[in-house]
Design an enzyme around this catalytic site. Structure first.
Site, PDB file in Angstrom:
ATOM      1  N   GLY A  81       8.430  -4.051  -2.950  1.00 17.83           N
ATOM      2  CA  GLY A  81       7.202  -3.327  -3.413  1.00 17.83           C
ATOM      3  C   GLY A  81       7.086  -1.955  -2.871  1.00 17.83           C
ATOM      4  O   GLY A  81       7.847  -1.612  -1.917  1.00 17.83           O
ATOM      5  N   ARG A 139      12.906  -6.874  -7.543  1.00 16.52           N
ATOM      6  CA  ARG A 139      13.201  -7.986  -6.333  1.00 16.52           C
ATOM      7  C   ARG A 139      14.378  -8.645  -6.429  1.00 16.52           C
ATOM      8  O   ARG A 139      14.311  -9.925  -5.998  1.00 16.52           O
ATOM      9  CB  ARG A 139      11.819  -8.894  -6.382  1.00 16.52           C
ATOM     10  CG  ARG A 139      10.548  -8.173  -5.920  1.00 16.52           C
ATOM     11  CD  ARG A 139       9.413  -8.830  -5.276  1.00 16.52           C
ATOM     12  NE  ARG A 139       8.064  -8.270  -4.875  1.00 16.52           N
ATOM     13  CZ  ARG A 139       8.079  -7.776  -3.909  1.00 16.52           C
ATOM     14  NH1 ARG A 139       8.823  -7.779  -2.866  1.00 16.52           N
ATOM     15  NH2 ARG A 139       6.836  -7.019  -3.449  1.00 16.52           N
ATOM     16  N   ASP A 170      13.583  -8.924   3.082  1.00 15.85           N
ATOM     17  CA  ASP A 170      14.579  -9.478   2.173  1.00 15.85           C
ATOM     18  C   ASP A 170      15.478  -8.438   1.667  1.00 15.85           C
ATOM     19  O   ASP A 170      16.601  -8.999   1.692  1.00 15.85           O
ATOM     20  CB  ASP A 170      13.711 -10.095   0.835  1.00 15.85           C
ATOM     21  CG  ASP A 170      12.956 -11.373   1.609  1.00 15.85           C
ATOM     22  OD1 ASP A 170      13.312 -11.994   2.404  1.00 15.85           O
ATOM     23  OD2 ASP A 170      11.726 -11.362   0.961  1.00 15.85           O
ATOM     24  N   LYS A 196      11.382  -0.484   4.854  1.00 14.72           N
ATOM     25  CA  LYS A 196      10.374  -0.313   4.403  1.00 14.72           C
ATOM     26  C   LYS A 196       9.486  -1.465   4.100  1.00 14.72           C
ATOM     27  O   LYS A 196       9.963  -2.499   4.023  1.00 14.72           O
ATOM     28  CB  LYS A 196      10.809   0.172   2.813  1.00 14.72           C
ATOM     29  CG  LYS A 196       9.832   0.646   1.865  1.00 14.72           C
ATOM     30  CD  LYS A 196      10.136  -0.527   0.634  1.00 14.72           C
ATOM     31  CE  LYS A 196      10.076  -1.833   0.782  1.00 14.72           C
ATOM     32  NZ  LYS A 196      10.154  -2.997  -0.377  1.00 14.72           N
ATOM     33  N   THR A 197       8.249  -1.243   4.315  1.00 18.30           N
ATOM     34  CA  THR A 197       7.190  -2.278   3.540  1.00 18.30           C
ATOM     35  C   THR A 197       5.984  -2.192   4.179  1.00 18.30           C
ATOM     36  O   THR A 197       5.786  -1.569   5.377  1.00 18.30           O
ATOM     37  CB  THR A 197       7.550  -3.643   3.981  1.00 18.30           C
ATOM     38  OG1 THR A 197       6.524  -4.451   3.534  1.00 18.30           O
ATOM     39  CG2 THR A 197       7.699  -4.179   5.365  1.00 18.30           C
ATOM     40  N   ASP A 199       3.556  -4.011   4.537  1.00 18.50           N
ATOM     41  CA  ASP A 199       3.278  -5.252   5.271  1.00 18.50           C
ATOM     42  C   ASP A 199       3.258  -5.006   6.971  1.00 18.50           C
ATOM     43  O   ASP A 199       2.666  -6.007   7.531  1.00 18.50           O
ATOM     44  CB  ASP A 199       4.100  -6.359   4.792  1.00 18.50           C
ATOM     45  CG  ASP A 199       3.839  -6.760   3.309  1.00 18.50           C
ATOM     46  OD1 ASP A 199       2.916  -6.067   2.835  1.00 18.50           O
ATOM     47  OD2 ASP A 199       4.338  -7.805   2.861  1.00 18.50           O
TER      48      ASP A 199
HETATM   49  P1  FBP Z   1       7.658  -5.801   0.124  1.00 20.85           P
HETATM   50  O1  FBP Z   1       7.843  -6.533   1.297  1.00 20.85           O
HETATM   51  O2  FBP Z   1       8.808  -5.769  -0.744  1.00 20.85           O
HETATM   52  O3  FBP Z   1       7.656  -4.244   0.435  1.00 20.85           O
HETATM   53  O4  FBP Z   1       6.320  -6.023  -0.504  1.00 20.85           O
HETATM   54  C1  FBP Z   1       5.278  -6.358   0.129  1.00 20.85           C
HETATM   55  C2  FBP Z   1       4.029  -6.691  -1.013  1.00 20.85           C
HETATM   56  O5  FBP Z   1       3.262  -5.440  -0.946  1.00 20.85           O
HETATM   57  C3  FBP Z   1       3.082  -7.565  -0.392  1.00 20.85           C
HETATM   58  O6  FBP Z   1       2.140  -7.186   0.459  1.00 20.85           O
HETATM   59  C4  FBP Z   1       2.699  -8.126  -1.635  1.00 20.85           C
HETATM   60  O7  FBP Z   1       2.166  -9.534  -1.639  1.00 20.85           O
HETATM   61  C5  FBP Z   1       3.779  -8.255  -2.519  1.00 20.85           C
HETATM   62  O8  FBP Z   1       4.425  -7.144  -2.260  1.00 20.85           O
HETATM   63  C6  FBP Z   1       3.316  -8.067  -4.008  1.00 20.85           C
HETATM   64  O9  FBP Z   1       4.436  -8.254  -4.736  1.00 20.85           O
HETATM   65  P2  FBP Z   1       4.556  -7.658  -6.311  1.00 20.85           P
HETATM   66  O10 FBP Z   1       4.751  -6.390  -5.955  1.00 20.85           O
HETATM   67  O11 FBP Z   1       5.461  -8.499  -6.728  1.00 20.85           O
HETATM   68  O12 FBP Z   1       3.174  -7.894  -6.835  1.00 20.85           O
END
Ligand code: FBP
Length: 507
Positions: A81, A139, A170, A196-197, A199
């Site tokens: 993300g 992803r 991941d 990065k994230t 979250d």
């Molecule tokens: P990352 O862990 O890859 O940074 O992504 C986190 C996130 O933003 C979560 O908070 C959310 O649940 C998910 O990505 C949403 O995924 P998508 O971008 O596939 O809709």
């Protein structure tokens, strides 16, 4: 009309603040120090990278060895993300003198050899800007023999000294796997991870926070503050606000500290659905008794994964023993629960309308209680708008420092390491820099039915300082309206505003 807004232009001119040591890259080098001992169970899977030391960046002493390479070429990829500041990592790689090629659309860009060359001119319009649009992201999990072989072919074809993977838990697992695989195949390409994230669940003794968390929390907190003020003005709506952040509730906790909503659910407390519904119904009844028919409730998107009765369901919605409970749920939620997991085995919680489920069940509960007031509920989902916003000064500085550190790690031939910047509460000149073996952050976990080496997600610690601080105050926010209004991220003016940090980092 010009496509660049005045603020975009001003942000392009921003010069990130960085630690002193990064101002003279020629004289920076790594010294080895003792790190955390990785789990023994990983030794078999990572024989070549298991025993690596941690590396700390220090000033080269007089007469020290010169840099390992004077010129170097690195690939870079965004993975997972979006998170604010990512473009600054790439800008820093270019500024450090690397020849940079960017893989397009996430890790699949490495497998399929889809790339562009990035030079100063190309990166210029992206400095201090949000999003990952210079390269795009994705992803894909690189794990099959074919994917690994294709990745090797790509890095060999480009004669890469390094491959910088900008990603979450991941994606950094991917980085560790690739580093080990390249070494096994005698390939010289070094693999470096960048944390990065939004979250905030990629943390360790060496990783205080991932980039993007600060900007995302500030963006959401601004909106929550605005909604709270609207609630207080109109006095007729309950706002159920779901906040992004898969699994861990770090974002919800940080936003609660910033805005003081009437109720914030924290998944890690492990409350069941029934208990949560009753808690919300109690809040609404108590507020009604004092003449208040409005309020603000924060719901982390990962909440559902922590509810004891939901855990089994999420694992296997089709299992016979789960059917009785499954059938009590609205059809829409049933469909969302049976959606495919992402390639890394994560439940796609952002697509489950937990806030809707809670609203429906609370309405039913209030009816049972013969509630005399009104529940006019509004639902919101704050998610994607916090991932690609313009980075706060903190994230702009942090990402630039991470990018320079990644460049040095490639230059000095480190591999299977993640970039670590510590002392983040202090001004950037006092930050400390390390390259930490990724395997130190990993453990074995069941994903998609199989035991896999992964980086452990760090959840909210309900004995930790931020949560304890929050739990000390939350009762007083229930009935009294102590809403706090953080307003938008500030880029200019008083350092107290421009250089503030997200609150959970400060507590
Ligand atoms: P990352 O862990 O890859 O940074 O992504 C986190 C996130 O933003 C979560 O908070 C959310 O649940 C998910 O990505 C949403 O995924 P998508 O971008 O596939 O809709």
């Amino acid at each position: 009309m010009n496509n660049t807004s005045p603020l975009q232009k001003k942000r392009l001119e921003y010069k990130p603040s960085i630690p002193e040591i990064l101002k003279d890259l020629k004289n920076a080098h790594f010294k080895t120090i003792k790190g955390t001992q990785p789990h023994e169970s990983l030794k078999k899977l990572f024989p070549k990278t298991f025993d690596q030391p941690t590396h700390q960046l220090v000033q080269r002493g007089a007469g020290g060895l010169p840099p390992t390479r004077s010129a170097f070429k690195t690939g870079v990829v965004f993975s997972g993300g979006q998170a604010a500041g990512g473009h600054n990592v790439i800008a820093a790689l270019c500024d450090a003198g690397a020849k940079v090629i960017g893989f397009l659309g996430g890790p699949s860009g490495i497998v399929d050899n889809q790339w562009i060359e990035i030079d100063m001119e190309k990166v210029a319009p992206y400095r201090n800007q949000g999003g990952f649009d210079l390269l795009g992201s994705g992803r894909t999990k690189i794990e099959t023999a074919e994917q690994l072989a294709a990745s090797l072919k790509t890095v060999l074809e480009h004669k890469l000294d390094g491959l910088v993977i900008i990603g979450g838990d991941d994606s950094n697992t991917n980085a560790a796997v690739l580093a080990e695989y390249f070494l096994t195949k005698g390939c010289e390409t070094r693999v470096i991870g960048v944390p990065k994230t939004i979250d905030g669940d990629l943390q360790s003794a060496d990783i205080e926070i991932s980039f993007g968390f600060d900007s995302a929390c500030k963006t959401y907190a601004e909106i929550i503050g605005n909604i709270a003020r609207d609630a207080l003005s109109a006095k007729k709506y309950y706002h159920f606000i779901k906040l992004m952040g898969r699994s861990a509730s770090h974002i919800a906790l940080d936003c609660a500290l910033a805005t003081h909503p009437n109720l914030t659910l924290i998944g890690e407390e492990g409350k069941g659905l029934h208990k949560i519904v009753n808690e919300i119904a109690d809040l609404i009844c108590h507020r009604y008794e004092v003449g208040k028919e409005y309020g603000v409730i924060l719901v982390p998107e990962g909440l559902i994964e922590f509810m004891p009765e939901m855990k089994a369901l999420i694992k296997d919605p089709t299992a016979a023993e789960n059917q009785a409970f499954f059938k009590t749920l609205p059809e829409k939620i049933q469909n969302q629960l049976t959606m495919d997991k992402d390639p890394h085995g994560n439940v796609q919680v952002s697509k489950i309308e937990t806030e809707q489920l809670l609203m429906d069940l609370v309405k039913k509960e209030l009816k049972k209680r013969d509630f005399k007031g009104k529940l006019n509920a509004q639902e919101h989902f704050l998610g994607y708008e916090g991932r690609a916003c313009m980075p706060s000064n903190f994230d702009a500085n942090y990402c630039y420092a991470l990018g320079l550190l990644a460049a040095l790690a490639v230059r000095e031939g480190l591999t299977g390491v993640i970039c670590s910047v510590q002392n983040l509460k202090k001004p950037p000149r006092e930050w400390q820099l390390k390259a930490v073996p990724i395997v130190q952050l990993m453990h074995l976990e069941i994903r998609l039915g199989k035991e896999k080496p992964v980086i452990k997600k760090v959840l909210v610690d309900i004995k930790g300082e931020s949560f304890v601080y929050f739990s000390h105050f939350r009762k007083s926010w229930e009935i009294e309206d102590h809403y706090r209004y953080p307003g938008p991220i500030q880029f200019f003016g008083d350092p107290e505003l421009t250089d503030s940090l997200s609150l959970s980092l400060m507590v």
